[in-house]
Design a protein around this motif. Structure first.
Motif, PDB file in Angstrom:
ATOM      1  N   UNK A 167      87.889  -6.875  14.540  1.00 53.59           N
ATOM      2  CA  UNK A 167      89.477  -7.596  13.740  1.00 53.59           C
ATOM      3  C   UNK A 167      90.098  -8.363  12.452  1.00 53.59           C
ATOM      4  N   UNK A 168      88.855  -9.082  12.805  1.00 46.96           N
ATOM      5  CA  UNK A 168      88.347 -10.384  11.754  1.00 46.96           C
ATOM      6  C   UNK A 168      87.870  -9.756  10.106  1.00 46.96           C
ATOM      7  N   UNK A 169      87.370  -7.782  10.206  1.00 47.99           N
ATOM      8  CA  UNK A 169      87.436  -7.212   9.008  1.00 47.99           C
ATOM      9  C   UNK A 169      88.231  -7.301   8.528  1.00 47.99           C
ATOM     10  N   UNK A 170      88.074  -8.162   6.572  1.00 44.14           N
ATOM     11  CA  UNK A 170      88.739  -8.006   5.991  1.00 44.14           C
ATOM     12  C   UNK A 170      88.975  -8.757   4.607  1.00 44.14           C
ATOM     13  N   UNK A 171      88.809  -7.915   3.815  1.00 44.83           N
ATOM     14  CA  UNK A 171      89.697  -9.330   2.496  1.00 44.83           C
ATOM     15  C   UNK A 171      90.093 -10.085   3.030  1.00 44.83           C
ATOM     16  N   UNK A 172      89.695 -11.930   2.962  1.00 45.45           N
ATOM     17  CA  UNK A 172      89.604 -13.006   2.579  1.00 45.45           C
ATOM     18  C   UNK A 172      90.240 -13.435   1.288  1.00 45.45           C
ATOM     19  N   UNK A 173      91.333 -14.176   1.084  1.00 44.37           N
ATOM     20  CA  UNK A 173      91.533 -14.358  -0.241  1.00 44.37           C
ATOM     21  C   UNK A 173      91.907 -16.237  -0.237  1.00 44.37           C
ATOM     22  N   UNK A 174      90.368 -16.769  -1.127  1.00 49.68           N
ATOM     23  CA  UNK A 174      91.593 -18.795  -0.911  1.00 49.68           C
ATOM     24  C   UNK A 174      92.472 -18.433  -2.131  1.00 49.68           C
ATOM     25  N   UNK A 194      87.017 -12.701  -0.790  1.00 48.15           N
ATOM     26  CA  UNK A 194      86.199 -12.108   0.116  1.00 48.15           C
ATOM     27  C   UNK A 194      85.524 -10.894   1.316  1.00 48.15           C
ATOM     28  N   UNK A 195      85.109  -9.532   0.899  1.00 51.20           N
ATOM     29  CA  UNK A 195      85.212  -8.994   1.474  1.00 51.20           C
ATOM     30  C   UNK A 195      84.207  -9.216   3.031  1.00 51.20           C
ATOM     31  N   UNK A 196      84.914  -8.769   4.562  1.00 48.84           N
ATOM     32  CA  UNK A 196      83.775  -9.599   5.475  1.00 48.84           C
ATOM     33  C   UNK A 196      84.232  -8.244   6.067  1.00 48.84           C
ATOM     34  N   UNK A 197      82.742  -8.033   6.603  1.00 50.40           N
ATOM     35  CA  UNK A 197      82.180  -7.139   7.284  1.00 50.40           C
ATOM     36  C   UNK A 197      82.178  -7.508   8.953  1.00 50.40           C
ATOM     37  N   UNK A 198      82.904  -7.409   9.620  1.00 48.97           N
ATOM     38  CA  UNK A 198      82.000  -7.667  11.792  1.00 48.97           C
ATOM     39  C   UNK A 198      81.113  -6.555  11.519  1.00 48.97           C
ATOM     40  N   UNK A 218      93.822 -13.478   4.916  1.00 49.13           N
ATOM     41  CA  UNK A 218      93.965 -12.445   4.902  1.00 49.13           C
ATOM     42  C   UNK A 218      94.566 -10.322   4.832  1.00 49.13           C
ATOM     43  N   UNK A 219      93.853 -10.086   4.454  1.00 45.45           N
ATOM     44  CA  UNK A 219      93.956  -8.634   3.998  1.00 45.45           C
ATOM     45  C   UNK A 219      93.061  -7.427   4.866  1.00 45.45           C
ATOM     46  N   UNK A 220      93.461  -7.149   5.888  1.00 48.89           N
ATOM     47  CA  UNK A 220      92.483  -6.500   7.316  1.00 48.89           C
ATOM     48  C   UNK A 220      92.774  -4.895   6.138  1.00 48.89           C
ATOM     49  N   UNK A 221      92.227  -3.793   6.459  1.00 55.19           N
ATOM     50  CA  UNK A 221      92.214  -2.716   5.380  1.00 55.19           C
ATOM     51  C   UNK A 221      93.853  -2.162   5.896  1.00 55.19           C
TER      52      UNK A 221
END
Lengths: 116, 118
Positions: free
Chosen positions: A85-92, A110-114, A38-41
């Motif tokens: 705080x889960x808003x981030x880019x997620x990389x598998x 995948x860019x996830x926005x909460x 996970x990479x947060x902004x």
């Protein structure tokens, strides 16, 4: 060569809801690790969860869990009770299990926005 | 404990110029990795140091890229001369043990250095 595919470039979820991020991979290896990072902004990329291919039990880390389907070569990440705080880019990512050092193979993310 | 630090966070240069990116791994970590993410694409492996030695540089795109890790501490990645396709985010990561993963030498990443070549 191994490949990792994340088919969802962007996703959004309401706070407190559950979201699942998909990941598939291709390999001829039998022993390997799978990861979600996970990479947060503007922050470092951090490891969220890891799965060893030889383990049948799905890994869990608090609100994060995976659905590992080895035969289908699928490795999805479920986030329960989503938080802002889960808003981030997620990389598998995939890594061969080897006595030396092998590089991670990543998906596109995948860019996830909460959403509150 | 300080994490992996990278400098600069963002660099904008013109085609043909030279840029040097720096990575300071976590103290005591022998393994240092460079990765690159071009916009909208996968994060790609570039190379791996074990202390000051290059363990694997199979991901280096061409001879315009030069990585060093003198003394086995910090590392630099120089791009000379830079081309438009070199634009992207360059990540550095370090780990202590041979096998990367949680509890067995987790990879710790820096925030990345964004390179823009105009």
């Amino acid at each position: 060569a191994q490949t990792v595919t994340q088919s969802q470039p962007e996703m959004s979820v309401q706070e407190a809801e559950t979201v699942t991020l998909s990941c598939t991979y291709d390999t001829s290896e039998n022993n390997y690790y799978l990861f979600w990072y996970k990479q947060p902004p503007s922050r470092q990329m951090i490891l969220v969860i890891r799965q060893e291919a030889y383990k049948q039990q799905n890994a869990t880390e608090n609100r994060f869990s995976v659905n590992f389907q080895k035969a289908a070569k699928s490795f999805s990440l479920k986030i329960s009770d989503s938080q802002l705080g889960d808003t981030a880019m997620y990389f598998c990512a995939f890594m061969k299990l080897y006595s030396g050092n092998t590089p991670l193979v990543f998906g596109k993310g995948t860019r996830l926005s909460v959403i509150a | 404990e300080a994490g992996v630090t990278q400098f600069p966070s963002h660099s904008v240069i013109e085609k043909g110029q030279t840029v040097t990116l720096r990575c300071d791994p976590i103290s005591g970590h022998d393994n240092l990795y460079w990765y690159r993410r071009v916009m909208g694409k996968e994060i790609k492996f570039l190379l791996h140091f074990v202390k000051e030695s290059k363990q694997d540089e199979s991901g280096m795109p061409n001879n315009r890229f030069l990585a060093e890790r003198t003394g086995g501490t910090y590392s630099t990645l120089k791009v000379q001369p830079a081309e438009l396709e070199d634009s992207g985010v360059y990540f550095c990561a370090s780990s202590q043990h041979k096998l990367a993963g949680v509890g067995t030498g987790e990879l710790f990443f820096g925030e990345g250095s964004r390179l823009t070549v105009l």
